[in-house]
Design a protein around this motif. Structure first.
Motif, short mmCIF file in Angstrom:
data_model
loop_
_atom_site.label_atom_id
_atom_site.label_comp_id
_atom_site.label_asym_id
_atom_site.label_seq_id
_atom_site.Cartn_x
_atom_site.Cartn_y
_atom_site.Cartn_z
N ASP A 57 -21.95 -32.24 30.11
CA ASP A 57 -21.34 -33.44 29.52
C ASP A 57 -22.36 -34.29 28.76
OD1 ASP A 57 -18.84 -32.78 30.41
OD2 ASP A 57 -18.92 -34.02 32.21
N ASN A 58 -23.59 -34.35 29.28
CA ASN A 58 -24.60 -35.18 28.61
C ASN A 58 -25.15 -34.53 27.35
OD1 ASN A 58 -26.06 -33.16 29.78
ND2 ASN A 58 -27.45 -34.49 30.94
N MET A 59 -24.67 -33.32 27.01
CA MET A 59 -25.07 -32.65 25.76
C MET A 59 -23.93 -32.65 24.75
SD MET A 59 -28.22 -31.87 25.99
CE MET A 59 -28.54 -30.61 24.76
N ILE A 60 -22.87 -33.39 25.06
CA ILE A 60 -21.76 -33.54 24.11
C ILE A 60 -21.85 -34.93 23.48
CG2 ILE A 60 -19.25 -33.59 23.82
CD1 ILE A 60 -19.01 -31.73 26.22
N PHE A 61 -22.02 -34.97 22.17
CA PHE A 61 -22.24 -36.23 21.45
C PHE A 61 -20.99 -36.54 20.63
CE2 PHE A 61 -26.27 -34.35 22.41
CZ PHE A 61 -27.06 -35.42 22.81
N GLU A 62 -20.38 -37.66 20.95
CA GLU A 62 -19.09 -38.02 20.34
C GLU A 62 -19.17 -39.39 19.69
OE1 GLU A 62 -14.80 -39.42 22.07
OE2 GLU A 62 -15.73 -37.67 23.03
N GLU A 63 -18.63 -39.52 18.47
CA GLU A 63 -18.59 -40.82 17.81
C GLU A 63 -17.45 -40.88 16.80
OE1 GLU A 63 -22.30 -41.60 15.97
OE2 GLU A 63 -22.39 -39.69 14.93
N ALA A 64 -17.01 -42.08 16.52
CA ALA A 64 -15.95 -42.32 15.54
C ALA A 64 -16.57 -43.02 14.35
CB ALA A 64 -14.83 -43.15 16.15
N LYS A 65 -17.19 -42.25 13.47
CA LYS A 65 -17.89 -42.80 12.31
C LYS A 65 -17.56 -41.96 11.08
CE LYS A 65 -20.47 -45.95 14.41
NZ LYS A 65 -20.48 -47.37 14.05
N PRO A 66 -17.53 -42.59 9.90
CA PRO A 66 -17.33 -41.83 8.66
C PRO A 66 -18.58 -41.06 8.28
CG PRO A 66 -17.69 -44.13 8.14
CD PRO A 66 -17.63 -44.03 9.64
N ALA A 67 -18.40 -39.88 7.67
CA ALA A 67 -19.55 -39.09 7.20
C ALA A 67 -19.90 -39.52 5.80
CB ALA A 67 -19.21 -37.60 7.24
N SER A 68 -20.12 -40.82 5.61
CA SER A 68 -20.42 -41.35 4.28
C SER A 68 -21.89 -41.19 3.98
CB SER A 68 -20.03 -42.82 4.19
OG SER A 68 -20.72 -43.56 5.16
N THR A 69 -22.20 -41.20 2.70
CA THR A 69 -23.58 -41.05 2.25
C THR A 69 -23.89 -42.14 1.25
OG1 THR A 69 -22.96 -39.58 0.44
CG2 THR A 69 -23.52 -38.55 2.54
N ILE A 70 -25.17 -42.39 1.03
CA ILE A 70 -25.61 -43.34 0.00
C ILE A 70 -25.90 -42.54 -1.26
CG2 ILE A 70 -27.33 -45.05 -0.63
CD1 ILE A 70 -27.72 -45.53 2.36
N LEU A 71 -25.15 -42.79 -2.31
CA LEU A 71 -25.31 -42.02 -3.53
C LEU A 71 -26.71 -42.15 -4.09
CD1 LEU A 71 -21.95 -42.66 -5.39
CD2 LEU A 71 -22.61 -40.67 -4.07
N GLY A 72 -27.27 -41.04 -4.54
CA GLY A 72 -28.57 -41.06 -5.17
C GLY A 72 -29.73 -40.99 -4.20
N LYS A 73 -29.43 -41.03 -2.89
CA LYS A 73 -30.52 -41.00 -1.91
C LYS A 73 -30.85 -39.55 -1.59
CE LYS A 73 -32.15 -43.34 2.17
NZ LYS A 73 -31.92 -44.44 3.09
N GLN A 74 -32.14 -39.21 -1.61
CA GLN A 74 -32.58 -37.85 -1.37
C GLN A 74 -32.74 -37.61 0.13
OE1 GLN A 74 -32.86 -35.51 -3.79
NE2 GLN A 74 -32.05 -37.11 -5.13
#
Length: 532
Positions: A57-74
């Motif tokens: 259980d401690n190796m299962i990582f769960e979150e409610a977040k968007p997979a957004s990115t910052i445009l132009g960032k490498q």
């Protein structure tokens, strides 16, 4: 944080049999479509059991977040963990990967990890460096071609489709919100302070069928905030302090700033002012609805005054610039050293002075002048300049400056027209390709590209319209110019301090002052081109 993670994982010592799982949802709709955390967790546990891996259980990582990115960032493996600041659970997972705490990573689909091709490639490189294999629980996500190059190619294709889907969804949402705003509906999200949401129809609960209605108490508070900003020249922090004393500990600098910068208070619903989570830029020209008279809290003149003050303050970066009792602050120049004189208040005993920042051998400033003395001299000198009949040189300076700006605007307009023609040609070619294309997926990609070009085309057209309007302006005649200079500060002494500061900031370039044998002399350099 790293130490805590390592200590919490000491029970798993057999890395070759240890797996980790990453679970992510970003919207309620995804939960309803079978992407729920419970469903992803169950599939990950079943997959690990089938493979004979250990998934605690401690190796299962769960979150409610968007997979957004910052445009132009490498993205790169060196700064990848820092790039995931908006997804803390993924950060923990990546840190554990760096410590080689597991061998296998189980994810539902590719887009649970990322919806960006650049980010996906960076994650792949990161996990490969630590010899971690990524496995997907959804059918068809795992690639089993014998040729590694084909596996790699298909992985890039699927990642590109995930990014394309995210961009398409974003465009559709923006188009829907834009349509709502143009109809006078509130596009969603929390309504601005001062308003309550009101259904267009009593029986209609749809998101895009709400408009804004003024809250009597809150709208009066908003008016007070604008009055403090416009009439008293207070900055965001000082307004917040004042509001907290009057209305309780609720107000912050950011809260005040968000109100001052929201054009919705003029009765036009303003949308797309800040971009989105994928585009963190603030837009100069938000989408505006038609005027909603019942939602008007401040008038257009007040708003324009706010915009003018914000632009000036952003350049000066001095929150007390307009409220300072030193009306010549930042403009008074010492003739001896050519430096800006500082303002200093020595208290009731010695009073306020302007002093040169250069000190002599005895430690005193080269030039120290009492505040009242130099400000009175300024008013006298200003009146002489503005009442002087021969203003030929002043008018010539203004006229030359006007022509320089006019010519620059013409050159810029030509560049914009070239760009508009170029975009229009691209749009025509893409339309032709859409017409001839038979593959539906490629057609969708072409339509997306056309929509992006259309948005760019619209922005250039707005810039073109602004420039054309500015080019329609004609320079003042000599008579009008002299009349403008003569009439404006006729009652300068009777102006409020804020108005004095605004006049000096807009029309005075610098004031050179000198003191010889206790006799003060002054030369005022005006900025007549500000009258354009």
């Amino acid at each position: 944080m790293k130490t805590q993670i390592i200590e919490s994982m000491t029970s798993n010592t057999n890395r070759e049999k240890t797996a980790a799982a990453y679970i992510r949802v970003s919207t309620e709709t995804q939960k309803e479509k079978g992407f729920s955390p419970e469903n992803q967790r169950s599939l990950a546990e079943q997959y690990a059991e089938k493979k004979g891996w250990i998934l605690d259980d401690n190796m299962i990582f769960e979150e409610a977040k968007p997979a957004s990115t910052i445009l132009g960032k490498q993205f790169s493996e060196e700064n990848l963990i820092e790039n995931m600041y908006n997804r803390p659970e993924l950060q923990k997972l990546l840190q554990l990967a760096g410590y080689k705490r597991f061998k296998y990573l189980i994810v539902y689909t590719r887009d649970r990890l990322s919806r960006s091709v650049a980010e996906t490639n960076a994650l792949d490189i990161f996990f490969k460096n630590f010899k971690i294999d990524i496995h997907y629980t959804k059918d068809g996500e795992n690639l089993n071609f014998k040729d590694d190059k084909m596996n790699r190619f298909m992985h890039i294709v699927l990642s590109s489709l995930a990014e394309f889907e995210a961009n398409t969804i974003s465009m559709r949402v923006k188009a829907g919100n834009k349509s709502c705003v143009t109809k006078g509906y509130w596009p969603g999200g929390r309504e601005p302070y001062g308003y309550i949401r009101k259904p267009i129809d009593e029986d209609d609960s749809k998101r895009n069928h709400f408009t804004l209605e003024i809250s009597n108490f809150e709208s009066n508070v908003v008016k007070t905030i604008f009055e403090y900003y416009i009439n008293e020249g207070l900055g965001y922090k000082r307004i917040a302090d004042k509001m907290n004393k009057e209305y309780g500990p609720y107000w912050t600098k950011n809260k005040i700033e968000s109100i001052i910068k929201n054009q919705t208070y003029t009765g036009h619903i303003a949308w797309d002012r800040r971009g989105g989570r994928r585009t963190h830029n603030k837009h100069e020209n938000p989408i505006l609805s038609n005027l909603l008279k019942d939602a008007t809290i401040i008038n257009e003149d007040q708003w324009n005054k706010c915009v003018e003050l914000r632009e000036q303050r952003s350049k000066l970066r001095d929150p007390h610039y307009y409220t300072t009792p030193f009306i010549l602050k930042g403009k008074l120049i010492c003739a001896k050293c050519n430096s800006i004189m500082k303002c200093k208040n020595y208290g009731k005993a010695k009073g306020s002075v302007y002093r040169c920042c250069i000190k002599s051998s005895n430690g005193r400033s080269e030039l120290i002048i009492k505040k009242e003395l130099v400000e009175n001299l300024f008013i006298e000198t200003l009146n002489k300049i503005l009442n002087f009949k021969n203003l030929d040189n002043l008018f010539e300076t203004y006229y030359n400056e006007f022509n320089n700006k006019h010519n620059k605007a013409k050159t810029f307009l030509k560049c914009i027209n070239d760009k508009i023609n170029e975009i229009q040609n691209y749009k025509t070619k893409i339309q032709s390709l859409i017409k001839d294309e038979t593959d539906s997926d490629i057609k969708e990609i072409l339509r997306s590209e056309k929509a992006i070009l259309s948005n760019l085309y619209e922005k250039y057209q707005q810039k073109k319209s602004k420039l054309e309007n500015s080019l329609k302006k004609q320079p003042f005649s000599k008579e009008t110019f002299i009349e403008s200079l003569s009439n404006f500060p006729k009652n300068f002494n009777k102006l409020e301090r804020l108005d004095k500061r605004l006049f000096i900031d807009n029309y005075i370039d610098k004031i050179i002052v000198n003191k010889i044998n206790k006799q003060l002399s002054m030369n005022i350099i005006v900025k007549p081109y500000k009258f354009i």
